[in-house]
Design a protein around this motif. Structure first.
Motif, PDB file in Angstrom:
ATOM      1  N   LYS A  41     -65.623 -35.681 -21.333  1.00  0.00           N
ATOM      2  CA  LYS A  41     -65.959 -34.759 -22.414  1.00  0.00           C
ATOM      3  C   LYS A  41     -64.811 -34.704 -23.427  1.00  0.00           C
ATOM      4  O   LYS A  41     -63.642 -34.639 -23.051  1.00  0.00           O
ATOM      5  N   TYR A  42     -65.181 -34.736 -24.712  1.00  0.00           N
ATOM      6  CA  TYR A  42     -64.193 -34.725 -25.788  1.00  0.00           C
ATOM      7  C   TYR A  42     -64.578 -33.702 -26.858  1.00  0.00           C
ATOM      8  O   TYR A  42     -65.763 -33.473 -27.121  1.00  0.00           O
ATOM      9  N   HIS A  43     -63.557 -33.136 -27.453  1.00  0.00           N
ATOM     10  CA  HIS A  43     -63.719 -32.279 -28.625  1.00  0.00           C
ATOM     11  C   HIS A  43     -63.125 -33.040 -29.808  1.00  0.00           C
ATOM     12  O   HIS A  43     -61.929 -33.369 -29.808  1.00  0.00           O
ATOM     13  N   VAL A  44     -63.955 -33.341 -30.804  1.00  0.00           N
ATOM     14  CA  VAL A  44     -63.520 -34.082 -31.989  1.00  0.00           C
ATOM     15  C   VAL A  44     -63.421 -33.099 -33.151  1.00  0.00           C
ATOM     16  O   VAL A  44     -64.402 -32.436 -33.499  1.00  0.00           O
ATOM     17  N   LEU A  45     -62.243 -33.007 -33.745  1.00  0.00           N
ATOM     18  CA  LEU A  45     -62.016 -32.097 -34.859  1.00  0.00           C
ATOM     19  C   LEU A  45     -61.473 -32.891 -36.047  1.00  0.00           C
ATOM     20  O   LEU A  45     -60.370 -33.434 -35.993  1.00  0.00           O
ATOM     21  N   VAL A  46     -62.277 -32.966 -37.110  1.00  0.00           N
ATOM     22  CA  VAL A  46     -61.828 -33.640 -38.327  1.00  0.00           C
ATOM     23  C   VAL A  46     -61.050 -32.620 -39.155  1.00  0.00           C
ATOM     24  O   VAL A  46     -61.600 -31.622 -39.606  1.00  0.00           O
ATOM     25  N   PHE A 103     -70.219 -32.449 -39.753  1.00  0.00           N
ATOM     26  CA  PHE A 103     -69.787 -33.171 -38.553  1.00  0.00           C
ATOM     27  C   PHE A 103     -68.277 -33.135 -38.356  1.00  0.00           C
ATOM     28  O   PHE A 103     -67.706 -34.048 -37.781  1.00  0.00           O
ATOM     29  N   ASP A 104     -67.632 -32.060 -38.830  1.00  0.00           N
ATOM     30  CA  ASP A 104     -66.178 -32.002 -38.674  1.00  0.00           C
ATOM     31  C   ASP A 104     -65.750 -31.417 -37.331  1.00  0.00           C
ATOM     32  O   ASP A 104     -64.563 -31.389 -37.019  1.00  0.00           O
ATOM     33  N   GLU A 105     -66.721 -30.965 -36.528  1.00  0.00           N
ATOM     34  CA  GLU A 105     -66.408 -30.451 -35.187  1.00  0.00           C
ATOM     35  C   GLU A 105     -67.520 -30.846 -34.229  1.00  0.00           C
ATOM     36  O   GLU A 105     -68.653 -30.414 -34.377  1.00  0.00           O
ATOM     37  N   LEU A 106     -67.180 -31.686 -33.271  1.00  0.00           N
ATOM     38  CA  LEU A 106     -68.169 -32.211 -32.335  1.00  0.00           C
ATOM     39  C   LEU A 106     -67.676 -32.059 -30.904  1.00  0.00           C
ATOM     40  O   LEU A 106     -66.483 -32.216 -30.624  1.00  0.00           O
ATOM     41  N   GLU A 107     -68.608 -31.767 -30.013  1.00  0.00           N
ATOM     42  CA  GLU A 107     -68.330 -31.770 -28.583  1.00  0.00           C
ATOM     43  C   GLU A 107     -69.217 -32.835 -27.967  1.00  0.00           C
ATOM     44  O   GLU A 107     -70.448 -32.734 -28.006  1.00  0.00           O
ATOM     45  N   LEU A 108     -68.589 -33.868 -27.422  1.00  0.00           N
ATOM     46  CA  LEU A 108     -69.314 -35.057 -26.993  1.00  0.00           C
ATOM     47  C   LEU A 108     -69.086 -35.359 -25.517  1.00  0.00           C
ATOM     48  O   LEU A 108     -67.997 -35.134 -24.986  1.00  0.00           O
ATOM     49  N   THR A 109     -70.137 -35.883 -24.876  1.00  0.00           N
ATOM     50  CA  THR A 109     -70.021 -36.443 -23.538  1.00  0.00           C
ATOM     51  C   THR A 109     -70.119 -37.954 -23.670  1.00  0.00           C
ATOM     52  O   THR A 109     -71.017 -38.471 -24.343  1.00  0.00           O
ATOM     53  N   ALA A 150     -58.764 -37.238 -37.930  1.00  0.00           N
ATOM     54  CA  ALA A 150     -59.377 -36.503 -36.819  1.00  0.00           C
ATOM     55  C   ALA A 150     -58.402 -36.325 -35.660  1.00  0.00           C
ATOM     56  O   ALA A 150     -57.538 -37.170 -35.414  1.00  0.00           O
ATOM     57  N   GLU A 151     -58.565 -35.211 -34.966  1.00  0.00           N
ATOM     58  CA  GLU A 151     -57.833 -34.948 -33.732  1.00  0.00           C
ATOM     59  C   GLU A 151     -58.837 -34.978 -32.575  1.00  0.00           C
ATOM     60  O   GLU A 151     -59.922 -34.398 -32.681  1.00  0.00           O
ATOM     61  N   ILE A 152     -58.487 -35.664 -31.513  1.00  0.00           N
ATOM     62  CA  ILE A 152     -59.378 -35.839 -30.368  1.00  0.00           C
ATOM     63  C   ILE A 152     -58.763 -35.149 -29.153  1.00  0.00           C
ATOM     64  O   ILE A 152     -57.626 -35.435 -28.772  1.00  0.00           O
ATOM     65  N   PHE A 153     -59.532 -34.244 -28.540  1.00  0.00           N
ATOM     66  CA  PHE A 153     -59.052 -33.509 -27.378  1.00  0.00           C
ATOM     67  C   PHE A 153     -59.905 -33.862 -26.162  1.00  0.00           C
ATOM     68  O   PHE A 153     -61.139 -33.758 -26.210  1.00  0.00           O
ATOM     69  N   TYR A 154     -59.239 -34.280 -25.093  1.00  0.00           N
ATOM     70  CA  TYR A 154     -59.937 -34.594 -23.840  1.00  0.00           C
ATOM     71  C   TYR A 154     -60.146 -33.309 -23.054  1.00  0.00           C
ATOM     72  O   TYR A 154     -59.197 -32.585 -22.757  1.00  0.00           O
ATOM     73  N   LEU A 155     -61.400 -33.015 -22.709  1.00  0.00           N
ATOM     74  CA  LEU A 155     -61.742 -31.757 -22.047  1.00  0.00           C
ATOM     75  C   LEU A 155     -61.981 -31.903 -20.554  1.00  0.00           C
ATOM     76  O   LEU A 155     -62.319 -30.932 -19.884  1.00  0.00           O
ATOM     77  N   GLY A 156     -61.834 -33.111 -20.018  1.00  0.00           N
ATOM     78  CA  GLY A 156     -62.052 -33.323 -18.593  1.00  0.00           C
ATOM     79  C   GLY A 156     -63.289 -34.158 -18.322  1.00  0.00           C
ATOM     80  O   GLY A 156     -64.019 -34.560 -19.241  1.00  0.00           O
ATOM     81  N   ASN A 157     -63.526 -34.424 -17.053  1.00  0.00           N
ATOM     82  CA  ASN A 157     -64.670 -35.256 -16.677  1.00  0.00           C
ATOM     83  C   ASN A 157     -65.665 -34.469 -15.835  1.00  0.00           C
ATOM     84  O   ASN A 157     -65.341 -33.441 -15.253  1.00  0.00           O
TER      85      ASN A 157
END
Length: 219
Positions: free
Chosen positions: A36-41, A64-70, A23-30
């Motif tokens: 907030k994170y974008h999780v891409l498997v 669940f290979d693409e998630l946008e999480l708080t 997985a690649e994890i991208f930080y989208l800011g606070n």
């Protein structure tokens, strides 16, 4: 992230399966003290994806290979921001798979995931489980120097004990009050270097099954 499932581990019928996600994890800011994170498997590797059930489970996993999480300040998932996207994608996956997969077990998978997607708290608990993203979003966004306790969803208390060696902190996790649960053995380990989370490991034994969840942070 890898989950190793061993069934009948103490018998001659022992069988082992592995499930790996890169997985690649991208930080989208606070926003309002949340992150907030974008999780891409980017890849799934199943040890048994050469059989029918393995291929079926792999197709479901793509949901669940693409998630946008708080995530809160401690690193716990508090919101799934693209849940409508997941629900629409699930409708398409079910429509495609139901043409070639039939039976009570298949129907159970379909109904179970459908009900999880319709319940916010169940979806967050599911994604926060060690078999999903619980080694990553584990409530330990910041390492710490003192011990602490937290309640496990399996009904016991996790005791966390840090040992510091220079910049490196090794956090061992041991159980308290396992007796009322179905779990026979539990242990965990998280390793930090400064504020950087490097790796995690959780081992669970119950009945005739043995689960090992591990994560290695690269980059």
């Amino acid at each position: 992230m890898e989950t190793l499932f061993i069934s009948n581990s103490d018998t001659s019928y022992c069988r082992e399966k592995s499930y790996v996600r890169i997985a690649e994890i991208f930080y989208l800011g606070n926003e309002k003290d949340h992150f907030k994170y974008h999780v891409l498997v980017v890849d799934f590797i199943f040890s048994d994806d050469d059989n029918a059930m393995g291929k079926f489970l792999k197709q479901i996993s793509y949901l669940f290979d693409e998630l946008e999480l708080t995530v809160d300040q401690e690193g716990n998932i508090v919101e799934v921001n693209n849940v409508n996207f997941l629900r629409l994608r699930w409708i398409k996956i079910v429509a495609r798979l139901s043409d070639t997969h039939k039976g009570e077990v298949i129907d159970h998978y379909f109904s179970q995931i459908s009900s999880i997607l319709e319940d916010k708290s169940r979806l967050i608990d599911f994604l926060g489980g060690y078999h999903m993203f619980g080694l990553l979003f584990n409530g330990l966004l910041q390492s710490f120097d003192t011990g602490r306790k937290r309640e496990s969803p399996d009904g016991f208390t996790e005791i966390m004990t840090p040992v510091k060696d220079g910049e490196k902190i090794t956090l061992t996790i041991t159980p308290e009050n396992l007796n009322p649960t179905e779990i026979d053995h539990f242990r965990g380990l998280f390793v930090f270097k400064g504020d950087h989370y490097e790796e995690g490991f959780i081992e669970i034994k119950k009945h005739n099954t043995h689960l090992k969840h591990s994560l290695l942070w690269i980059g």
